[in-house]
Structure formats: C-alpha cells, structure tokens
Scaffold this active site. Structure first.
Site, PDB file in Angstrom:
ATOM      1  CG  ASP A  98      -9.666 -13.956  -0.200  1.00 26.84           C
ATOM      2  OD1 ASP A  98     -10.186 -12.851  -0.395  1.00 26.84           O
ATOM      3  OD2 ASP A  98      -8.600 -14.107   0.437  1.00 26.84           O
ATOM      4  CD  GLU A 115      -7.635  -7.507  -3.867  1.00 21.21           C
ATOM      5  OE1 GLU A 115      -6.413  -7.625  -3.665  1.00 21.21           O
ATOM      6  OE2 GLU A 115      -8.436  -7.204  -2.956  1.00 21.21           O
TER       7      GLU A 115
HETATM    8  O1  FUB Z   1      -7.122 -12.412   1.464  1.00 25.29           O
HETATM    9  C1  FUB Z   1      -5.966 -11.693   1.132  1.00 25.29           C
HETATM   10  C2  FUB Z   1      -6.220 -10.822  -0.039  1.00 25.29           C
HETATM   11  O2  FUB Z   1      -7.273  -9.890   0.242  1.00 25.29           O
HETATM   12  C3  FUB Z   1      -6.717 -11.543  -1.261  1.00 25.29           C
HETATM   13  O3  FUB Z   1      -5.722 -12.234  -1.932  1.00 25.29           O
HETATM   14  C4  FUB Z   1      -7.338 -10.427  -1.998  1.00 25.29           C
HETATM   15  O4  FUB Z   1      -8.133 -10.803  -3.066  1.00 25.29           O
HETATM   16  C5  FUB Z   1      -8.109  -9.739  -0.889  1.00 25.29           C
HETATM   17  O5  FUB Z   1      -9.330 -10.367  -0.624  1.00 25.29           O
END
Ligand code: FUB
Length: 329
Positions: A19, A228
C-alpha cells in the site's frame, strides 16, 4: 504503445511492505507503506489474515538511489483508540508539519481513520488521542489542491466495511453482496479537511463513479467498480482518482474537473499482479510520473506478505493513462 520496462525489484526486502503512498517532501521521495507481518488466519475476504501493527517510513534521494528505511514511525501500542489492523496509510504536509493518516480497527472492531503528526517527513509520528471524528472504513488518501484546500478520500469494500455504512450508521449485519448486479456501485467517500488537517470540515460523502455515458458504474461491473485504495492526483488541471478493483485485481482510474467528483471512468492503469491485493499511489518527481504499487512476489505469492515497487507511467495526448502489464519484458 511503449513497451514496459522489466518489473522492478522490491524497494525493500528486509521487511514486507504494501500500500505505498509516495510523496515528494524536501526534494526527496518519501514512501509511506503498510508493514505486513503475516499470520496463520485464512484469507476469507475479511482481511483478518493481515497482521499489521506499525508503520515504517521509507525514502529515496532520487529515483535510482537506494531506498532508506527510517525505522518504525508509529506503533499501535501508542494509539489509544486502536485495537488492530493498521492498514493502508497516507501522509501530507501543511502548516510546517507532517501529517500521517492511517486506518485501524477501534476497540469495537470498526475501522476508523487516525492521524499523527511530526516535524519531519520520516517521523516518528505522535498519534492523536482519538480517531478523526466522523471517519470510518479504510485507505485514507489526502490530496492538497493548488489553492491549499485539503481533501480526504476513504473507502474499501469487504474487509474495509464500506457496505456496512450504507444507512449512515454501522450495520454489522450488512453483507458484501449489497449493492449488487445493476445497482449503482458504492463510491469513494470524500470530505474536505479543516486547516488543522486533523478534522473534517464536513461529513464524508459518497461520490458515485460515472460511466462515459453519464450512468453510474454498476456494482456487478467488478472489472471497473471502485473497491478500495483511493488516490487522487492532478494532471493538466484534471483530477485523477485511481483505485483498485479488489477481487478482479485491476488498478483503474477515473477523471473529474473537481477534487470532489463526480469522477468518470477512464481506464486501466495496471493489469493484475502476483497476489490478491493491489494498491497504488501516483506521484510526479523531477518531471516524470510514477506508479507505486505492490505485489506478493517477494513471498512467492503469499497474500498477506507483500512488497512495494514502482514504475514510470505515461499519459496519452488526450490525458488517458497507458495501461501497463506488470511482468512484460
Ligand atoms: O493492506 C491492507 C489492505 O489491503 C489495504 O488497506 C487495502 O487497500 C489492501 O491493499
């Protein structure tokens, strides 16, 4: 279309990272990633298989310079309101201070967004005693426009709990199948921030993504709907919202004339990588534009053990972004 360069090696290999939120601070590239520790829980879509309890800050003096790990910048034990799962973070600079934003579950298991401050981009960051009032879900990204106004973008389906907030309050019973099919997909949540950079000026408001014909992108359009990892950058006066499609594993983008949307679907930035998740940031550094992202190549494909990397992106003359394949020669 220009051929892609070889896949980059992970930026760091001594820890697992994911991320990446990249920013240019003090003339250098600073990268704010998640830190994957891994656990034995199954990957059941809830995100419980992630173990993430602190953040390290990374930096590079130049694009081909070694990546420096500045060490632990903040740990969950120092965040009074948080219980677990420090997921994808971001950072911003304003008022002579550096701000660090992170999602974590509160003591009731509800994802909230926290803030922390430092005088230096490398931290350490001092967490605020409470989460930012009015925040929920995951993956905060903060964009500061040329006029100095700052906006926070958040949201993530499934483990990110966005479906559970459709009535305005947290509904633990809400499943991941709503909305579905031809219903409009859930959109990113946006709020302008106050000048203190620690509070929201207004409630988070959903911005549904549009298709090119003006209709809403549908929930069943899983190759294109927002899942996301929201991130906003500005290019030639337009606002680009990039994001992950989650279970279909694409990095896509949508474009708007306003930082608050509505954003119209623009295309794909990156085809699927090794691993389940993909999560990006886009930054301009010394006249070139770079995509920071992660895959699970360092761990041989283990979903909760990821590694960050970057590559240059190219725009077409009409402002669209050229689609890249992560493992082309
Ligand atoms: O790293 C945890 C979660 O997985 C993140 O918040 C999302 O975007 C995905 O990458």
């Amino acid at each position: 279309m220009e051929k892609n360069s070889k896949p980059k090696t992970p930026l760091v290999t001594h820890i697992y990272t994911a991320d990446p939120s990249a920013h240019v601070f003090e003339g250098k590239l600073y990268i704010y990633p998640s830190h994957d520790l891994g656990n034995d829980k199954p990957d059941d879509g809830s995100g419980d298989h992630f173990k993430m309890e602190d953040y390290h800050v990374l930096s590079m003096d130049d694009i081909d310079a070694p990546c420096i790990d500045h060490g632990e910048a903040i740990h969950i034990k120092d965040v009074p309101w948080a219980s677990e799962q420090m997921w994808a973070p971001d950072a911003a600079y304003k008022n002579g201070k550096y701000y660090f934003y992170f999602p974590a579950k509160d003591k009731e298991g509800i994802f909230r967004i926290g803030a922390a401050t430092s005088d230096k981009p490398s931290g350490p960051f001092k967490p605020e005693p409470n989460y930012i009032p009015g925040t929920f879900s995951i993956d905060p990204a903060v964009f500061i426009d040329d006029d100095g106004r700052a906006y926070m973008y958040v949201g993530g389906l499934w483990g990110g709990q966005l479906e559970k907030w459709q009535t305005g309050t947290f509904n633990p019973e809400a499943g991941t199948d709503s909305p579905s099919g031809d219903q409009p997909a859930l959109g990113v949540l946006i709020a302008e921030m106050n000048d203190d950079m620690l509070t929201l000026k207004e409630p988070l408001k959903e911005s549904k993504m549009l298709d090119k014909d003006g209709s809403f992108i549908k929930a069943g359009d899983t190759d294109r709907r927002f899942f996301e990892a929201p991130w906003v950058h500005k290019y030639n006066g337009k606002y680009y919202l990039s994001y992950s499609t989650g279970d279909t594993h694409f990095l896509c983008y949508a474009i708007s004339d306003s930082p608050k949307g509505p954003f119209t679907y623009g295309g794909r930035i990156l085809e699927p990588v090794i691993g389940w998740t993909t999560h990006q940031s886009i930054v301009e550094f010394k006249g070139k534009w770079y995509l920071f992202y992660h895959d699970s190549s360092l761990s041989g494909g283990a979903t909760p053990l990821r590694c960050i990397m970057f590559r240059e992106i190219k725009y077409n003359d009409d402002g669209t972004i050229q689609t890249m394949k992560p493992y082309d020669d």
